[in-house]
Design an enzyme around this catalytic site. Structure first.
Site, PDB file in Angstrom:
ATOM      1  N   ARG A  64      -8.328   4.136 -13.675  1.00 24.51           N
ATOM      2  CA  ARG A  64      -8.127   4.679 -12.423  1.00 24.51           C
ATOM      3  C   ARG A  64      -8.804   6.222 -12.205  1.00 24.51           C
ATOM      4  O   ARG A  64      -9.675   6.431 -11.250  1.00 24.51           O
ATOM      5  CB  ARG A  64      -6.703   4.853 -12.023  1.00 24.51           C
TER       6      ARG A  64
ATOM      7  N   ARG B  15       2.020  -1.266  -6.085  1.00 26.48           N
ATOM      8  CA  ARG B  15       2.275  -0.012  -6.952  1.00 26.48           C
ATOM      9  C   ARG B  15       3.736   0.646  -6.750  1.00 26.48           C
ATOM     10  O   ARG B  15       4.348   1.299  -7.801  1.00 26.48           O
ATOM     11  CB  ARG B  15       1.156   0.792  -6.215  1.00 26.48           C
TER      12      ARG B  15
ATOM     13  N   GLU C  80       4.393  -6.427   1.059  1.00 26.54           N
ATOM     14  CA  GLU C  80       3.796  -6.489  -0.128  1.00 26.54           C
ATOM     15  C   GLU C  80       3.850  -5.310  -0.836  1.00 26.54           C
ATOM     16  O   GLU C  80       2.655  -5.168  -1.482  1.00 26.54           O
ATOM     17  CB  GLU C  80       2.494  -7.349  -0.028  1.00 26.54           C
ATOM     18  N   PRO C  81       4.805  -4.620  -1.494  1.00 25.01           N
ATOM     19  CA  PRO C  81       4.716  -3.757  -2.200  1.00 25.01           C
ATOM     20  C   PRO C  81       4.242  -4.082  -3.656  1.00 25.01           C
ATOM     21  O   PRO C  81       4.795  -5.051  -4.199  1.00 25.01           O
ATOM     22  CB  PRO C  81       5.993  -2.836  -2.285  1.00 25.01           C
TER      23      PRO C  81
ATOM     24  N   GLY D  79       0.712  -1.197   0.124  1.00 22.63           N
ATOM     25  CA  GLY D  79      -0.301  -0.109  -0.024  1.00 22.63           C
ATOM     26  C   GLY D  79       0.873   1.043   0.100  1.00 22.63           C
ATOM     27  O   GLY D  79       0.124   2.395   0.103  1.00 22.63           O
TER      28      GLY D  79
ATOM     29  N   CYS E  94     -17.119   6.255 -24.950  1.00 21.64           N
ATOM     30  CA  CYS E  94     -18.427   7.119 -24.995  1.00 21.64           C
ATOM     31  C   CYS E  94     -19.185   7.070 -23.454  1.00 21.64           C
ATOM     32  O   CYS E  94     -20.031   6.429 -23.055  1.00 21.64           O
ATOM     33  CB  CYS E  94     -19.649   5.966 -25.581  1.00 21.64           C
ATOM     34  N   GLU E  95     -18.138   7.702 -22.718  1.00 17.10           N
ATOM     35  CA  GLU E  95     -18.538   8.198 -21.285  1.00 17.10           C
ATOM     36  C   GLU E  95     -17.991   9.472 -21.047  1.00 17.10           C
ATOM     37  O   GLU E  95     -16.782   9.697 -21.242  1.00 17.10           O
ATOM     38  CB  GLU E  95     -17.626   7.068 -20.217  1.00 17.10           C
TER      39      GLU E  95
ATOM     40  N   TYR F 126     -11.407   5.783  -9.086  1.00 16.17           N
ATOM     41  CA  TYR F 126     -11.230   6.458  -8.020  1.00 16.17           C
ATOM     42  C   TYR F 126     -11.189   8.031  -8.001  1.00 16.17           C
ATOM     43  O   TYR F 126     -10.381   8.355  -7.288  1.00 16.17           O
ATOM     44  CB  TYR F 126      -9.809   5.668  -7.485  1.00 16.17           C
TER      45      TYR F 126
ATOM     46  N   TYR G 237      -1.877  -1.162 -11.935  1.00 15.32           N
ATOM     47  CA  TYR G 237      -3.330  -1.019 -11.772  1.00 15.32           C
ATOM     48  C   TYR G 237      -3.936  -0.171 -13.159  1.00 15.32           C
ATOM     49  O   TYR G 237      -4.868   0.096 -13.071  1.00 15.32           O
ATOM     50  CB  TYR G 237      -3.712  -0.297 -10.492  1.00 15.32           C
TER      51      TYR G 237
HETATM   52  C1  LIG Z   1      -3.173  -5.043  -3.293  1.00 18.69           C
HETATM   53  C2  LIG Z   1      -2.505  -5.539  -2.125  1.00 18.69           C
HETATM   54  C3  LIG Z   1      -1.062  -5.347  -2.111  1.00 18.69           C
HETATM   55  C4  LIG Z   1      -0.524  -4.223  -2.678  1.00 18.69           C
HETATM   56  O1  LIG Z   1      -0.844  -2.900  -2.819  1.00 18.69           O
HETATM   57  P1  LIG Z   1      -0.109  -1.886  -3.295  1.00 18.69           P
HETATM   58  O2  LIG Z   1      -0.852  -0.774  -3.257  1.00 18.69           O
HETATM   59  O3  LIG Z   1      -0.008  -2.205  -4.872  1.00 18.69           O
HETATM   60  O4  LIG Z   1       1.207  -1.663  -2.762  1.00 18.69           O
HETATM   61  C5  LIG Z   1      -0.498  -5.923  -0.982  1.00 18.69           C
HETATM   62  N1  LIG Z   1      -0.989  -6.939  -0.095  1.00 18.69           N
HETATM   63  C6  LIG Z   1      -2.431  -7.367  -0.469  1.00 18.69           C
HETATM   64  C7  LIG Z   1      -2.940  -8.241   0.293  1.00 18.69           C
HETATM   65  C8  LIG Z   1      -3.295  -6.488  -1.566  1.00 18.69           C
HETATM   66  O5  LIG Z   1      -4.455  -6.830  -1.589  1.00 18.69           O
END
Ligand SMILES: *Cc1c(COP(=O)(O)O)cnc(C)c1O
Length: 465
Positions: free
Chosen positions: A362, A321, A318-319, A276, A393-394, A366, A423
């Site tokens: 996106r 993005r 878990e990066p 995240g 067409c939006e 969002y 994404y």
């Molecule tokens: C989406 C997700 C991530 C990665 O999120 P990023 O914003 O891309 O870093 C990591 N772990 C889990 C469980 C996710 O669902």
């Protein structure tokens, strides 16, 4: 600090931009932190690792996702190096997964998260070592779980009571053990520049810590002989800039970790704090470097473990993005332009490009902000506030909501939008029967297609008439 600039918006009539957007002195100039390492402009022409944008557009067509391979690899490596050998870094494949990116991640020493059978199939096609794969998902099918067990994935992050029961049956049937983690929700909701701490969670992922269901899930797992409990897993959201949210979540998860050791006598060897980590899409965003993230997160975990007199579990993150996003820009060709009158005599310049919500959903999904630059030539024309839109067409089909572009941008020009590595291709769709764009990787002056462009045959392949 680059975040939340109160931009000078006292420009000429026609300016209707957001407060953060500044009128650039020179609209041709790149804002370096928005672009991949090897992107620059040479005489006004955008180049990446020795390849020019017009050459790439001519050779591969537009829209085109252009990945700076060394930048992607460098970001992957920098997470691994910043967090050190005691932390496992899983690349979150859903950000952008194809055979090439799976191999880059593997070669840079990272592990890989997948969250469907399809993503697992890509990883297997890439020959990714299965022991280094984690399987996520809030509704994994029996077939997906079976495949994961058969190929020997390193961990399955369980998300529901049904899944625990499915794994109990499958491990008994197949005669294997399942290494599992428990996805918990810590009552922390993170948004881009703030976080909210709530007592209960109203969302589909994980077991709540607050209402006791996380503890109950652990108890249930501990009672199944085929399930090997590795630890707890927490992921609080995406595109996050504040570490406060991570801190509150990490402390709550570690308190549960300690409670499980004390009450159930179960010592779990691992802990995953999720991904995240935010990136810069526009000048509003000021992301932390992996080194700062590593220092902050490990400090919080160390403090909490000391306070609770726990051995520190092995950490993983878990990066997604933060590795894929900044490595890539999307190249579009301008097709039409028009000025639309606004109240008060002002006007807005619309620049239509040959892609849109099919290659980057996106903004529509969002309200995500992006920036862009003229990529095919320099221009001395004064900057005008522009809105770059797609061909779908939006009316919500917006690529870049507000950007200053040279006033002479016209049909045939190329525009490049940075930060589209995560994404975008992974959320690409065929709305209006637009073929999905190709992905090209550039490295050391050489370019190659890593995901080819769809053609008309691809579009019609499933239509059986
Ligand atoms: C989406 C997700 C991530 C990665 O999120 P990023 O914003 O891309 O870093 C990591 N772990 C889990 C469980 C996710 O669902």
């Amino acid at each position: 600090m680059r975040s939340h600039e109160a931009g000078a918006l006292h420009g000429q009539a026609g300016d209707r931009g957001p407060a953060w957007l500044r009128r650039p002195d020179d609209p041709d100039e790149l804002v370096p932190h928005l672009w991949a390492d090897n992107v620059s402009k040479v005489d006004g022409v955008l180049t990446v690792a020795g390849e020019s944008a017009p050459d790439l557009a001519q050779r591969y067509g537009t829209p085109l996702y252009v990945v700076d391979e060394d930048d992607f690899r460098r970001r992957a490596r920098s997470f691994r190096e910043a967090f050190g050998p005691d932390v496992d870094v899983y690349y979150a494949g859903k950000a952008f997964l194809c055979v090439a990116t799976a191999r880059w991640v593997e070669q840079e020493g990272l592990n890989l998260d997948v969250c469907t059978g399809g993503e697992l199939a890509v990883a297997l096609r890439a020959g990714f070592p299965t022991a280094r794969i984690g399987l996520h998902g809030n509704n994994k099918s029996v077939a997906e779980l079976r495949r994961a067990l058969e190929v020997g994935v390193g961990r399955i992050i369980v998300d529901s009571v049904e899944e625990i029961d499915r794994l109990a049956a499958l491990t008994a049937e197949l005669g294997v053990d399942a290494p599992v983690m428990v996805r918990v929700t810590a009552g922390v909701e993170a948004h881009t520049h703030e976080y909210i701490s709530t007592s209960h969670e109203d969302q589909k992922f994980g077991f709540s810590i607050g209402d006791g269901s996380a503890l109950e899930a652990v108890r249930r797992i501990a009672s199944v002989p085929g399930l090997r409990l590795l630890g707890l897993h927490s992921h609080i959201g995406s595109q996050i800039f504040v570490t406060d949210g991570f801190e509150v979540a990490a402390r709550r998860v570690l308190q549960l970790h300690g409670q499980i050791a004390a009450e159930l006598g179960v010592t779990m060897p691992e802990l995953d704090l999720g991904g995240g980590f935010g990136i810069a899409y526009t000048t509003q965003d000021d992301p932390s470097a992996p080194g700062d993230l590593a220092r902050n997160l490990t400090k919080i975990v160390d403090e909490e473990c000391r306070a609770q007199q726990l051995d520190r579990p092995r950490l993983s993150i878990e990066p997604g993005r933060a590795i894929a996003g900044p490595s890539t820009f999307t190249l579009y060709e301008v097709g039409t332009t028009k000025s639309v009158g606004l109240d008060g005599g002002a006007s807005r310049r619309y620049v239509s490009v040959d892609g849109g919500m099919s290659d980057n959903i996106r903004p529509a999904l969002y309200s995500a902000d992006y920036s862009c630059t003229l990529a095919s030539r320099g221009s001395d024309a004064p900057a005008v506030l522009s809105r770059v839109v797609g061909k779908h067409c939006e009316s919500g089909d917006i690529v870049v909501k507000d950007e200053y572009l040279p006033g002479d941008v016209r049909a045939g020009d190329l525009l490049a939008v940075p930060g589209t590595g995560a994404y975008c291709r992974s959320l690409a769709n065929n709305y209006n029967h637009v073929p999905r764009a190709a992905v090209v990787a550039v490295r050391d002056g050489e370019s190659r297609v890593i995901v080819r462009r769809e053609d008309e045959d691809d579009l019609l392949r499933l239509d059986v008439g």
